[in-house]
Design a protein around this motif. Structure first.
Motif, PDB file in Angstrom:
ATOM      1  N   ALA A  13      18.568 -13.838 -10.105  1.00  0.00           N
ATOM      2  CA  ALA A  13      19.772 -13.052 -10.391  1.00  0.00           C
ATOM      3  C   ALA A  13      20.122 -11.985  -9.348  1.00  0.00           C
ATOM      4  O   ALA A  13      20.938 -11.101  -9.611  1.00  0.00           O
ATOM      5  CB  ALA A  13      19.694 -12.405 -11.775  1.00  0.00           C
ATOM      6  N   ALA A  18      25.417 -16.707  -5.242  1.00  0.00           N
ATOM      7  CA  ALA A  18      26.722 -16.072  -5.047  1.00  0.00           C
ATOM      8  C   ALA A  18      26.976 -15.820  -3.558  1.00  0.00           C
ATOM      9  O   ALA A  18      28.093 -16.009  -3.072  1.00  0.00           O
ATOM     10  CB  ALA A  18      26.781 -14.759  -5.830  1.00  0.00           C
ATOM     11  N   THR A  58      17.311 -21.441  -3.044  1.00  0.00           N
ATOM     12  CA  THR A  58      16.127 -21.705  -3.884  1.00  0.00           C
ATOM     13  C   THR A  58      16.228 -21.024  -5.251  1.00  0.00           C
ATOM     14  O   THR A  58      17.106 -20.194  -5.486  1.00  0.00           O
ATOM     15  CB  THR A  58      14.843 -21.221  -3.189  1.00  0.00           C
ATOM     16  OG1 THR A  58      14.884 -19.796  -3.065  1.00  0.00           O
ATOM     17  CG2 THR A  58      14.674 -21.853  -1.813  1.00  0.00           C
ATOM     18  N   GLN A  61      14.160 -17.567 -10.449  1.00  0.00           N
ATOM     19  CA  GLN A  61      13.508 -17.480 -11.760  1.00  0.00           C
ATOM     20  C   GLN A  61      12.133 -18.129 -11.707  1.00  0.00           C
ATOM     21  O   GLN A  61      12.006 -19.273 -11.285  1.00  0.00           O
ATOM     22  CB  GLN A  61      14.355 -18.209 -12.818  1.00  0.00           C
ATOM     23  CG  GLN A  61      15.664 -17.539 -13.103  1.00  0.00           C
ATOM     24  CD  GLN A  61      15.587 -16.589 -14.281  1.00  0.00           C
ATOM     25  OE1 GLN A  61      14.590 -16.567 -14.999  1.00  0.00           O
ATOM     26  NE2 GLN A  61      16.629 -15.809 -14.462  1.00  0.00           N
ATOM     27  N   ASP A 120      28.114  -3.326  -3.856  1.00  0.00           N
ATOM     28  CA  ASP A 120      29.275  -2.801  -4.602  1.00  0.00           C
ATOM     29  C   ASP A 120      28.849  -1.996  -5.832  1.00  0.00           C
ATOM     30  O   ASP A 120      29.628  -1.224  -6.372  1.00  0.00           O
ATOM     31  CB  ASP A 120      30.189  -3.959  -5.023  1.00  0.00           C
ATOM     32  CG  ASP A 120      29.463  -5.006  -5.853  1.00  0.00           C
ATOM     33  OD1 ASP A 120      29.703  -5.092  -7.064  1.00  0.00           O
ATOM     34  OD2 ASP A 120      28.629  -5.743  -5.286  1.00  0.00           O
ATOM     35  N   SER A 147      27.536  -7.647  -0.137  1.00  0.00           N
ATOM     36  CA  SER A 147      28.046  -7.866  -1.489  1.00  0.00           C
ATOM     37  C   SER A 147      28.700  -9.237  -1.550  1.00  0.00           C
ATOM     38  O   SER A 147      29.714  -9.480  -0.884  1.00  0.00           O
ATOM     39  CB  SER A 147      29.067  -6.793  -1.883  1.00  0.00           C
ATOM     40  OG  SER A 147      29.715  -7.171  -3.088  1.00  0.00           O
ATOM     41  N   LYS A 149      30.113 -10.198  -4.131  1.00  0.00           N
ATOM     42  CA  LYS A 149      31.306  -9.973  -4.953  1.00  0.00           C
ATOM     43  C   LYS A 149      32.520  -9.635  -4.092  1.00  0.00           C
ATOM     44  O   LYS A 149      33.589 -10.221  -4.262  1.00  0.00           O
ATOM     45  CB  LYS A 149      31.050  -8.852  -5.959  1.00  0.00           C
ATOM     46  CG  LYS A 149      32.192  -8.653  -6.930  1.00  0.00           C
ATOM     47  CD  LYS A 149      31.796  -7.773  -8.087  1.00  0.00           C
ATOM     48  CE  LYS A 149      32.930  -7.696  -9.107  1.00  0.00           C
ATOM     49  NZ  LYS A 149      32.485  -7.052 -10.354  1.00  0.00           N
TER      50      LYS A 149
HETATM   51  P1  GTP Z   1      18.649 -17.591  -9.339  1.00  0.00           P
HETATM   52  O1  GTP Z   1      19.381 -18.824  -8.972  1.00  0.00           O
HETATM   53  O2  GTP Z   1      18.208 -17.593 -10.771  1.00  0.00           O
HETATM   54  O3  GTP Z   1      17.477 -17.321  -8.445  1.00  0.00           O
HETATM   55  O4  GTP Z   1      19.674 -16.321  -9.192  1.00  0.00           O
HETATM   56  P2  GTP Z   1      20.571 -15.973  -7.903  1.00  0.00           P
HETATM   57  O5  GTP Z   1      19.809 -15.068  -7.016  1.00  0.00           O
HETATM   58  O6  GTP Z   1      21.109 -17.198  -7.294  1.00  0.00           O
HETATM   59  O7  GTP Z   1      21.756 -15.103  -8.550  1.00  0.00           O
HETATM   60  P3  GTP Z   1      23.294 -15.535  -8.706  1.00  0.00           P
HETATM   61  O8  GTP Z   1      23.919 -15.734  -7.385  1.00  0.00           O
HETATM   62  O9  GTP Z   1      23.399 -16.636  -9.678  1.00  0.00           O
HETATM   63  O10 GTP Z   1      23.915 -14.186  -9.305  1.00  0.00           O
HETATM   64  C1  GTP Z   1      23.396 -13.598 -10.500  1.00  0.00           C
HETATM   65  C2  GTP Z   1      24.477 -12.732 -11.153  1.00  0.00           C
HETATM   66  O11 GTP Z   1      24.780 -11.618 -10.291  1.00  0.00           O
HETATM   67  C3  GTP Z   1      25.795 -13.469 -11.373  1.00  0.00           C
HETATM   68  O12 GTP Z   1      26.348 -13.026 -12.601  1.00  0.00           O
HETATM   69  C4  GTP Z   1      26.658 -13.030 -10.196  1.00  0.00           C
HETATM   70  O13 GTP Z   1      28.031 -13.033 -10.499  1.00  0.00           O
HETATM   71  C5  GTP Z   1      26.155 -11.605  -9.956  1.00  0.00           C
HETATM   72  N1  GTP Z   1      26.272 -11.177  -8.543  1.00  0.00           N
HETATM   73  C6  GTP Z   1      25.849 -11.860  -7.443  1.00  0.00           C
HETATM   74  N2  GTP Z   1      26.100 -11.188  -6.329  1.00  0.00           N
HETATM   75  C7  GTP Z   1      26.696 -10.025  -6.706  1.00  0.00           C
HETATM   76  C8  GTP Z   1      27.195  -8.889  -5.985  1.00  0.00           C
HETATM   77  O14 GTP Z   1      27.160  -8.789  -4.758  1.00  0.00           O
HETATM   78  N3  GTP Z   1      27.715  -7.871  -6.747  1.00  0.00           N
HETATM   79  C9  GTP Z   1      27.788  -7.922  -8.101  1.00  0.00           C
HETATM   80  N4  GTP Z   1      28.330  -6.883  -8.745  1.00  0.00           N
HETATM   81  N5  GTP Z   1      27.325  -8.988  -8.800  1.00  0.00           N
HETATM   82  C10 GTP Z   1      26.793 -10.016  -8.116  1.00  0.00           C
END
Ligand code: GTP
Ligand code: MG
Length: 168
Positions: A13, A18, A58, A61, A120, A147, A149
């Motif tokens: 997460a 993203a 990768t 989790q 952000d 970011s 986002k």
């Molecule tokens: P895993 O695949 O489980 O390892 O997670 P991950 O690292 O790929 O995280 P993912 O990209 O799925 O993002 C997790 C959550 O954080 C999502 O709800 C995204 O929308 C949010 N998110 C990701 N990047 C950002 C960011 O830069 N800013 C904010 N505010 N939220 C973000």
């Protein structure tokens, strides 16, 4: 063109998928869908040279992390180690990922970018920039705040990693 294999690692997460989606398609989704493992390919131009990037996104989790991560790490030319500035826990996890990379590559001089994501969310910040920078220095890595986002520094992050790989 030269072909580089890039592996994105970090806690669940933190925004690995993203960031990948932002880089590939300039999109962002608010939903969280944990990754098992995804691979993408993108052509980029850095400093006037063309490169083909194979990007492996990768699983962060614990329950989805697998022994296969070791295989990706051995094959990786460069790594993006991601944490969230709003999660001290995700920063503390990074040392384990870095050590896993160093072990897989049998070297401590590996092209790595430390990406402090979710910049952000400044009002929720738990990890100071100086703390991240210090860790990057100890890891022989490039530090950058990003970011997914807003898109802030996402392209720059990839450009710096390509430069590090080219220099290595
Ligand atoms: P895993 O695949 O489980 O390892 O997670 P991950 O690292 O790929 O995280 P993912 O990209 O799925 O993002 C997790 C959550 O954080 C999502 O709800 C995204 O929308 C949010 N998110 C990701 N990047 C950002 C960011 O830069 N800013 C904010 N505010 N939220 C973000
Ligand atoms: Mg993911």
């Amino acid at each position: 063109s030269q072909r580089f294999s890039i592996v994105v690692v970090g806690d669940g997460a933190v925004g690995k998928s993203a960031m990948t989606l932002r880089f590939l398609r300039d999109q962002f989704h608010d939903e969280y869908d944990p990754t098992i493992e995804d691979s993408y390919c993108k052509h980029v131009e850095v400093d006037g040279q063309e490169y083909t990037l194979d990007i492996t996104d990768t699983a962060g989790q614990e329950e989805y992390r697998g022994h296969w991560n070791d295989k990706f790490m051995r094959a990786g030319d460069g790594f993006i180690c991601v944490y969230s500035i709003a999660s001290m826990g995700s920063f503390q996890e990074l040392v384990g990922f870095r050590n896993q990379i160093w072990r897989a590559k049998e070297s401590e001089e590996v092209p790595i970018v430390i990406a402090a994501n979710k910049s952000d969310l400044e009002q929720e910040r738990e990890v100071e920039s100086a703390t991240g920078e210090e860790f990057a220095k100890l890891s022989n890595a490039f530090y950058i705040e990003t970011s997914a986002k807003t898109g802030f520094n996402i392209n720059e992050m990839m450009i710096e990693l390509v430069r590090e790989i080219v220099r290595s």
